[in-house]
Each structure stands twice: as structure tokens, then as C-alpha cells.
Scaffold this active site. Structure first.
Site, PDB file in Angstrom:
ATOM      1  N   ARG A  84       0.836  -1.196   0.000  1.00 59.27           N
ATOM      2  CA  ARG A  84       0.000   0.000   0.000  1.00 59.27           C
ATOM      3  C   ARG A  84       0.875   1.252   0.000  1.00 59.27           C
ATOM      4  NH1 ARG A  84      -2.249  -3.499   3.933  1.00 59.27           N
ATOM      5  NH2 ARG A  84      -4.367  -4.224   3.431  1.00 59.27           N
ATOM      6  N   LYS A 116      -2.396  -1.979   7.888  1.00 59.17           N
ATOM      7  CA  LYS A 116      -3.745  -1.425   7.967  1.00 59.17           C
ATOM      8  C   LYS A 116      -4.668  -2.269   8.834  1.00 59.17           C
ATOM      9  CE  LYS A 116      -7.628  -0.160   4.951  1.00 59.17           C
ATOM     10  NZ  LYS A 116      -8.110  -0.128   3.542  1.00 59.17           N
ATOM     11  N   HIS A 146      -3.663   3.498  -6.050  1.00 64.99           N
ATOM     12  CA  HIS A 146      -4.023   2.239  -5.390  1.00 64.99           C
ATOM     13  C   HIS A 146      -4.263   1.127  -6.405  1.00 64.99           C
ATOM     14  CE1 HIS A 146      -5.177  -0.081  -1.886  1.00 64.99           C
ATOM     15  NE2 HIS A 146      -6.255  -0.500  -2.520  1.00 64.99           N
ATOM     16  N   ARG A 205      -1.676  -1.567  -6.720  1.00 63.82           N
ATOM     17  CA  ARG A 205      -1.794  -2.736  -5.836  1.00 63.82           C
ATOM     18  C   ARG A 205      -2.654  -3.808  -6.497  1.00 63.82           C
ATOM     19  NH1 ARG A 205      -1.558  -4.786  -0.496  1.00 63.82           N
ATOM     20  NH2 ARG A 205      -3.550  -5.350   0.448  1.00 63.82           N
ATOM     21  N   HIS A 241      -4.005  -9.630   3.066  1.00 60.79           N
ATOM     22  CA  HIS A 241      -5.451  -9.791   3.201  1.00 60.79           C
ATOM     23  C   HIS A 241      -5.772 -10.887   4.206  1.00 60.79           C
ATOM     24  CE1 HIS A 241      -5.175  -7.769  -0.767  1.00 60.79           C
ATOM     25  NE2 HIS A 241      -6.242  -7.156  -0.318  1.00 60.79           N
ATOM     26  N   TYR A 247      -9.140  -7.756  -5.379  1.00 55.46           N
ATOM     27  CA  TYR A 247      -7.940  -7.234  -6.011  1.00 55.46           C
ATOM     28  C   TYR A 247      -7.410  -8.154  -7.109  1.00 55.46           C
ATOM     29  CZ  TYR A 247      -7.703  -3.966  -2.102  1.00 55.46           C
ATOM     30  OH  TYR A 247      -7.982  -2.992  -1.191  1.00 55.46           O
TER      31      TYR A 247
END
Length: 326
Positions: free
Chosen positions: A169, A194, A279, A282, A304, A313
């Protein structure tokens, strides 16, 4: 009262929503990692007419009106959901910790705005026309190379490449500390991500070369740029790259004696360098890594929590999947 089941509403009736927000900011928000953005949200809510009302007087219909007004004002459904989540937690804390047991949570009584913010944006390629000694020359480039060529920031091209190589990120890249990087083992450690956990990121040869060639910094960070400066530099580079691309395309189409109206429509409909965000790198990185690693290993790289989130994603091209079939 004799039976011990009476719950007083006096405190909830005497406490305004604005006062509750102020207390919440002091006791709860100040301890969060995302305190800056939430404080800004709280300050905006304190200017809303609803802030003058007592907690006890706020009903589900009031929150529904607030929700609809925010959506009409053009806010994204995901933004409105975050605001509603904040309001809901204020009421929960007031009931559980501020002795306002009589309060009901009005947010629980309304529908949440539906959110469909999953993106499938992959990096595109196109024929880019440029002038060289007065002649139009065609070069086949992808969007990333085009952005690198038109970046005003010296560091942005390196950060873009690093993002695509690692699937990290933006905040993880800018916060990467040199003492958390082991170039011999080709691993970067992210102590706090995150989702609140640590993660180790395997580094490709390209990513290692980028880190090796960075100047040593006094603050220990690998990269000089901050998250906001990356976003601005990326947006500026895209704008310049798109302008150069459309100018070259215009000259190419003009040479073919295509009418101005058709040229305008062709350029307007061309998706190259349109709606691309940092983003999305990513997303691109995850899709590329998915061609190398199975999903259960990919979750360890991208951070994740489960494969359901990862699927947002992971967007392989259908034609690439077809090639795997016999």
C-alpha cells in the site's frame, strides 16, 4: 423503581449530540491510529443541525434523513457508511460506558447505503504517437511507462515500480524503515499494517535494486515522499501523460484525414490514462503475483485476512485463463 428495572433518561436527555461527539473524540478517537481523519469527520458533524439535539431525542428517522441528505450532496455511499458507523459507535459508547442505558441506537434502525466500490482496473497498453525531428513516431507503451516518462517527481517512478513489484500500500511504502529491510534475504518487514498486524513482504530482484540505490536518510525511512505527495505527483504525471498522448493521437488521426468530429469522439472514448489511481497499482501487482503464487500464499504477501477480500484485487485477464486450458 422498587423492582429495580427503572432506567433514567435524564442524562441522555441533557447531553447534546455535539457534547457526545466531543467526549467521544477525547476518549475514543484520540486512541485510534486513524484519529486525524475521524477527528475531521467529527468536527463536520458538530456543525450539523443534528448536533444541537439531545441524544435521547434522535430517532431512526432523523438518521435516515441525514443519510439521504448526505447522498444527495454527492458523497460516496462508502463515505456515508463511515459516518453512520461513527454515529452508531457514539451511541454504543454512550449506552455502555457513559451510564445512558436507556439509549437505543438509531443507526441500527435504518438501511445502510449499498456500496459497490470493487475495481477491476488493470494497466492498459496503447500505441503512443510522438514527434521526433518533425515526424510522427509510434511506440507501444503501457500506462505505467507513460506516467514515469512524464513524472515531475524524481522519486515517483521508483515508488511506482516498487508498488507493482511488492503489492504494498501507499502508506506501507512511505513508512518503510531501512532497518526493517533485509536485502540479503530479500524481505521487508511491515511491523504494523492497515489491519493491525505485521507482515513480511518478499522482494523481487527489481525491488531490491530500487532499495539498494536509495540514498540513506536521517529519519530511517527508505523513501522521502509522503502519502499525500505521492497522490499529487501521480495525478500530475497522469495529467501530463494524458495530454501528451492525446496530442500525439490527434496528429496521427489528422494525418489520416479523419474529420474533427470523429477525432474528438475517438479521443474522448479512449480509456488510456483515464480513471487510474495509485491504489490500482496494488490491484495490478496482486493480479501479476497471482500468476506465480496460489491464493493461500498470496494472502501472506498482500496482507489480506482471507481470500474473499483478496478476490476484490485479483483480476486476471480472461484470455490468460483460457491459455491454461488444454
Amino acid at each position: 423503581m422498587d423492582a429495580g428495572v427503572f432506567v433514567s433518561r435524564s442524562e441522555a436527555e441533557a447531553t447534546s449530540f455535539a457534547s457526545a461527539l466531543e467526549l467521544y473524540a477525547k476518549e475514543v478517537t484520540s486512541k485510534k491510529r486513524s484519529s486525524v481523519s475521524e477527528l475531521s469527520r467529527i468536527q463536520a458533524m458538530q456543525r450539523h443541525p443534528l448536533a444541537l439535539r439531545s441524544l435521547a431525542s434522535i430517532r431512526g428517522s432523523d438518521i435516515a434523513t441525514y443519510r439521504d441528505k448526505r447522498l444527495r450532496d454527492g458523497l460516496a455511499p462508502s463515505t456515508v457508511r463511515r459516518e453512520l458507523a461513527l454515529i452508531s459507535h457514539v451511541f454504543t459508547i454512550a449506552r455502555k460506558e457513559w451510564r445512558m442505558e436507556s439509549l437505543s441506537n438509531p443507526v441500527e434502525l435504518i438501511r445502510q447505503p449499498s456500496v459497490d466500490d470493487a475495481r477491476e482496473r488493470r494497466v492498459l497498453s496503447a500505441d503512443v504517437w510522438t514527434q521526433n525531428d518533425g515526424k510522427l513516431v509510434c511506440v507501444h507503451l503501457d500506462e505505467l511507462e507513460m506516467i514515469r516518462r512524464h513524472s515531475r517527481s524524481i522519486e515517483l517512478p521508483k515508488i511506482m515500480t516498487f508498488a507493482v513489484e511488492t503489492a504494498m500500500r501507499r502508506s506501507e511504502i512511505t513508512g518503510l524503515q531501512s532497518n526493517n529491510v533485509n536485502l540479503d534475504k530479500r524481505v521487508a518487514l511491515l511491523p504494523l499494517t492497515k489491519n493491525g498486524s505485521s507482515r513480511g513482504v518478499p522482494l523481487s530482484s527489481t525491488a531490491v535494486d530500487i532499495l539498494k540505490n536509495l540514498a540513506e536518510r536521517d529519519d530511517g525511512r527508505c523513501f522521502r515522499s509522503r502519502p499525500d505527495s505521492i497522490t499529487k505527483a501521480f495525478a500530475d504525471a497522469i495529467a501530463d501523460a494524458r495530454k501528451a498522448y492525446t496530442e500525439g493521437l490527434f496528429l496521427h488521426l489528422k494525418q489520416k484525414k479523419i474529420s474533427q468530429d470523429k477525432i474528438d469522439k475517438r479521443i474522448e472514448a479512449d480509456p488510456f490514462l483515464i480513471d487510474l489511481r495509485f491504489h490500482d497499482l496494488r490491484h495490478e501487482a496482486t493480479s501479476r503475483l497471482a500468476e506465480i503464487f496460489p491464493l493461500h500464499e498470496l494472502t501472506k504477501i498482500t496482507g489480506h485476512q482471507d481470500t474473499r477480500m483478496l478476490m476484490r484485487y485479483y483480476h486476471p485477464k480472461t484470455e490468460d485463463l483460457a491459455k491454461k486450458l488444454t
